[in-house]
Write a protein that holds these residues in place. Structure first.
Motif, mmCIF file in Angstrom:
data_model
loop_
_atom_site.group_PDB
_atom_site.id
_atom_site.type_symbol
_atom_site.label_atom_id
_atom_site.label_comp_id
_atom_site.label_asym_id
_atom_site.label_seq_id
_atom_site.Cartn_x
_atom_site.Cartn_y
_atom_site.Cartn_z
ATOM 1 N N ALA A 97 -6.713 3.823 -61.112
ATOM 2 C CA ALA A 97 -6.372 5.200 -61.463
ATOM 3 C C ALA A 97 -4.948 5.543 -61.023
ATOM 4 C CB ALA A 97 -7.363 6.168 -60.815
ATOM 5 N N LEU A 98 -4.571 5.086 -59.851
ATOM 6 C CA LEU A 98 -3.269 5.402 -59.280
ATOM 7 C C LEU A 98 -2.120 4.868 -60.122
ATOM 8 C CD1 LEU A 98 -2.221 6.797 -56.702
ATOM 9 C CD2 LEU A 98 -2.220 4.558 -55.620
ATOM 10 N N PHE A 99 -2.287 3.662 -60.655
ATOM 11 C CA PHE A 99 -1.207 3.019 -61.402
ATOM 12 C C PHE A 99 -1.467 2.965 -62.907
ATOM 13 C CE2 PHE A 99 -1.296 1.033 -57.111
ATOM 14 C CZ PHE A 99 -0.154 1.659 -56.636
ATOM 15 N N SER A 100 -2.335 3.819 -63.395
ATOM 16 C CA SER A 100 -2.684 3.800 -64.826
ATOM 17 C C SER A 100 -1.491 4.123 -65.724
ATOM 18 C CB SER A 100 -3.837 4.762 -65.109
ATOM 19 O OG SER A 100 -3.432 6.102 -64.851
ATOM 20 N N GLN A 101 -0.524 4.886 -65.223
ATOM 21 C CA GLN A 101 0.648 5.248 -66.027
ATOM 22 C C GLN A 101 1.869 4.384 -65.702
ATOM 23 O OE1 GLN A 101 1.144 9.377 -65.095
ATOM 24 N NE2 GLN A 101 -0.437 10.037 -66.511
ATOM 25 N N ALA A 102 1.668 3.369 -64.883
ATOM 26 C CA ALA A 102 2.790 2.525 -64.456
ATOM 27 C C ALA A 102 3.405 1.779 -65.633
ATOM 28 C CB ALA A 102 2.325 1.539 -63.395
ATOM 29 N N THR A 103 4.719 1.742 -65.650
ATOM 30 C CA THR A 103 5.438 0.998 -66.681
ATOM 31 C C THR A 103 5.727 -0.424 -66.213
ATOM 32 O OG1 THR A 103 7.505 1.891 -65.819
ATOM 33 C CG2 THR A 103 6.487 3.054 -67.668
ATOM 34 N N CYS A 104 5.315 -0.730 -64.992
ATOM 35 C CA CYS A 104 5.453 -2.065 -64.414
ATOM 36 C C CYS A 104 4.064 -2.552 -64.025
ATOM 37 C CB CYS A 104 6.297 -2.025 -63.136
ATOM 38 S SG CYS A 104 7.942 -1.365 -63.346
ATOM 39 N N SER A 105 3.916 -3.841 -63.946
ATOM 40 C CA SER A 105 2.657 -4.404 -63.487
ATOM 41 C C SER A 105 2.563 -4.239 -61.972
ATOM 42 C CB SER A 105 2.612 -5.884 -63.864
ATOM 43 O OG SER A 105 1.462 -6.474 -63.328
ATOM 44 N N VAL A 106 1.426 -3.716 -61.497
ATOM 45 C CA VAL A 106 1.176 -3.549 -60.064
ATOM 46 C C VAL A 106 -0.115 -4.283 -59.754
ATOM 47 C CG1 VAL A 106 0.742 -1.905 -58.203
ATOM 48 C CG2 VAL A 106 2.316 -1.293 -60.061
ATOM 49 N N LYS A 107 -0.060 -5.176 -58.759
ATOM 50 C CA LYS A 107 -1.244 -5.962 -58.440
ATOM 51 C C LYS A 107 -1.651 -5.756 -56.991
ATOM 52 C CE LYS A 107 1.231 -10.073 -57.052
ATOM 53 N NZ LYS A 107 1.176 -11.451 -56.837
ATOM 54 N N LEU A 108 -2.933 -5.915 -56.740
ATOM 55 C CA LEU A 108 -3.460 -5.841 -55.385
ATOM 56 C C LEU A 108 -3.113 -7.146 -54.676
ATOM 57 C CD1 LEU A 108 -5.200 -4.397 -53.243
ATOM 58 C CD2 LEU A 108 -7.185 -5.523 -54.259
ATOM 59 N N ASN A 109 -2.423 -7.045 -53.546
ATOM 60 C CA ASN A 109 -2.032 -8.223 -52.771
ATOM 61 C C ASN A 109 -2.940 -8.480 -51.584
ATOM 62 O OD1 ASN A 109 0.009 -9.549 -53.978
ATOM 63 N ND2 ASN A 109 1.616 -8.831 -52.612
ATOM 64 N N PHE A 110 -3.461 -7.417 -50.991
ATOM 65 C CA PHE A 110 -4.245 -7.562 -49.777
ATOM 66 C C PHE A 110 -5.169 -6.376 -49.632
ATOM 67 C CE2 PHE A 110 -4.898 -7.046 -45.187
ATOM 68 C CZ PHE A 110 -5.363 -8.314 -44.856
ATOM 69 N N HIS A 111 -6.340 -6.621 -49.063
ATOM 70 C CA HIS A 111 -7.289 -5.551 -48.804
ATOM 71 C C HIS A 111 -8.059 -5.876 -47.536
ATOM 72 C CE1 HIS A 111 -11.523 -3.959 -49.370
ATOM 73 N NE2 HIS A 111 -10.789 -2.908 -49.083
ATOM 74 N N HIS A 112 -8.141 -4.914 -46.628
ATOM 75 C CA HIS A 112 -8.951 -5.049 -45.421
ATOM 76 C C HIS A 112 -9.479 -3.670 -45.056
ATOM 77 C CE1 HIS A 112 -10.419 -6.678 -41.675
ATOM 78 N NE2 HIS A 112 -9.880 -5.633 -41.056
ATOM 79 N N ASP A 113 -10.787 -3.554 -44.999
ATOM 80 C CA ASP A 113 -11.440 -2.275 -44.699
ATOM 81 C C ASP A 113 -10.897 -1.174 -45.614
ATOM 82 O OD1 ASP A 113 -13.083 -3.434 -42.768
ATOM 83 O OD2 ASP A 113 -11.646 -3.045 -41.162
ATOM 84 N N GLU A 114 -10.246 -0.167 -45.045
ATOM 85 C CA GLU A 114 -9.745 0.957 -45.846
ATOM 86 C C GLU A 114 -8.271 0.812 -46.221
ATOM 87 O OE1 GLU A 114 -10.758 4.243 -43.289
ATOM 88 O OE2 GLU A 114 -12.659 4.506 -44.318
ATOM 89 N N TRP A 115 -7.708 -0.358 -46.007
ATOM 90 C CA TRP A 115 -6.290 -0.582 -46.305
ATOM 91 C C TRP A 115 -6.132 -1.463 -47.536
ATOM 92 C CZ3 TRP A 115 -2.843 2.365 -44.015
ATOM 93 C CH2 TRP A 115 -3.167 2.943 -42.784
ATOM 94 N N TRP A 116 -5.251 -1.045 -48.426
ATOM 95 C CA TRP A 116 -4.988 -1.740 -49.684
ATOM 96 C C TRP A 116 -3.476 -1.897 -49.815
ATOM 97 C CZ3 TRP A 116 -9.552 -2.447 -52.567
ATOM 98 C CH2 TRP A 116 -10.654 -1.688 -52.130
ATOM 99 N N LEU A 117 -3.015 -3.088 -50.099
ATOM 100 C CA LEU A 117 -1.598 -3.325 -50.310
ATOM 101 C C LEU A 117 -1.385 -3.781 -51.743
ATOM 102 C CD1 LEU A 117 1.338 -3.648 -49.302
ATOM 103 C CD2 LEU A 117 0.734 -6.015 -48.700
ATOM 104 N N TYR A 118 -0.634 -2.980 -52.484
ATOM 105 C CA TYR A 118 -0.297 -3.300 -53.871
ATOM 106 C C TYR A 118 1.172 -3.675 -53.925
ATOM 107 C CZ TYR A 118 -4.650 -0.900 -54.899
ATOM 108 O OH TYR A 118 -5.968 -0.526 -54.918
ATOM 109 N N GLU A 119 1.519 -4.523 -54.894
ATOM 110 C CA GLU A 119 2.910 -4.921 -55.073
ATOM 111 C C GLU A 119 3.302 -4.794 -56.539
ATOM 112 O OE1 GLU A 119 5.933 -8.668 -54.210
ATOM 113 O OE2 GLU A 119 3.800 -8.885 -53.771
ATOM 114 N N ARG A 120 4.464 -4.193 -56.745
ATOM 115 C CA ARG A 120 5.020 -4.083 -58.088
ATOM 116 C C ARG A 120 5.572 -5.440 -58.490
ATOM 117 N NH1 ARG A 120 9.996 -4.262 -58.963
ATOM 118 N NH2 ARG A 120 10.681 -3.351 -57.004
ATOM 119 N N ALA A 121 5.355 -5.808 -59.719
ATOM 120 C CA ALA A 121 5.856 -7.087 -60.228
ATOM 121 C C ALA A 121 7.373 -7.090 -60.237
ATOM 122 C CB ALA A 121 5.327 -7.332 -61.641
#
Length: 136
Positions: A97-121
């Motif tokens: 939902a957060l990156f649904s309007q992104a004009t760049c590819s954003v991928k999930l790089n890491f997840h632990h408990d309540e922390w999520w790290l996304y990276e723009r391509a």
């Protein structure tokens, strides 16, 4: 996370369930100290802070009070391409939902408990940045 990059902090859940203080509101700021990058929102943008950016080096930043309402994030309005990383604190994956309007590819790089790290391509360029200066 690579050193010297631009990061956006999105703390949907900034409490720790123990303290009434918003413990995790600015938690990703560790990246600034450890990896010499820029994290928005930044306390360095606030007037009462002892350390502030020089007027000619002040990076374009997100609007005031954004840290309290990260659901306001809009890829275009907040210059999404200028950020390499997005640190999200949430009980659920809000990336789609957060990156649904992104004009760049954003991928999930890491997840632990309540922390999520996304990276723009790589290869997605930010629009020309506006430098915010303070009145002299």
């Amino acid at each position: 996370m690579q050193p010297g990059q631009r990061v956006l902090s999105l703390a949907f859940d900034h409490g720790d369930r123990v303290s009434i203080a918003p413990t995790f509101l600015h938690f990703p700021q560790w990246y600034t100290a450890q990896k010499q990058g820029i994290v928005d929102p930044s306390a360095a943008m606030m007037h009462p802070e002892l350390v502030v950016y020089r007027p000619v080096q002040t990076p374009a930043a997100v609007l005031w009070d954004f840290e309290w309402d990260p659901e306001e994030f809009n890829w275009d309005e907040y210059s999404g391409p200028q950020y390499r990383y997005f640190v999200v604190r949430s009980g659920e994956d809000v990336g789609e939902a957060l990156f649904s309007q992104a004009t760049c590819s954003v991928k999930l790089n890491f997840h632990h408990d309540e922390w999520w790290l996304y990276e723009r391509a790589g290869g997605c360029q930010a629009a020309e940045k506006t430098v915010i200066t303070r009145p002299q």
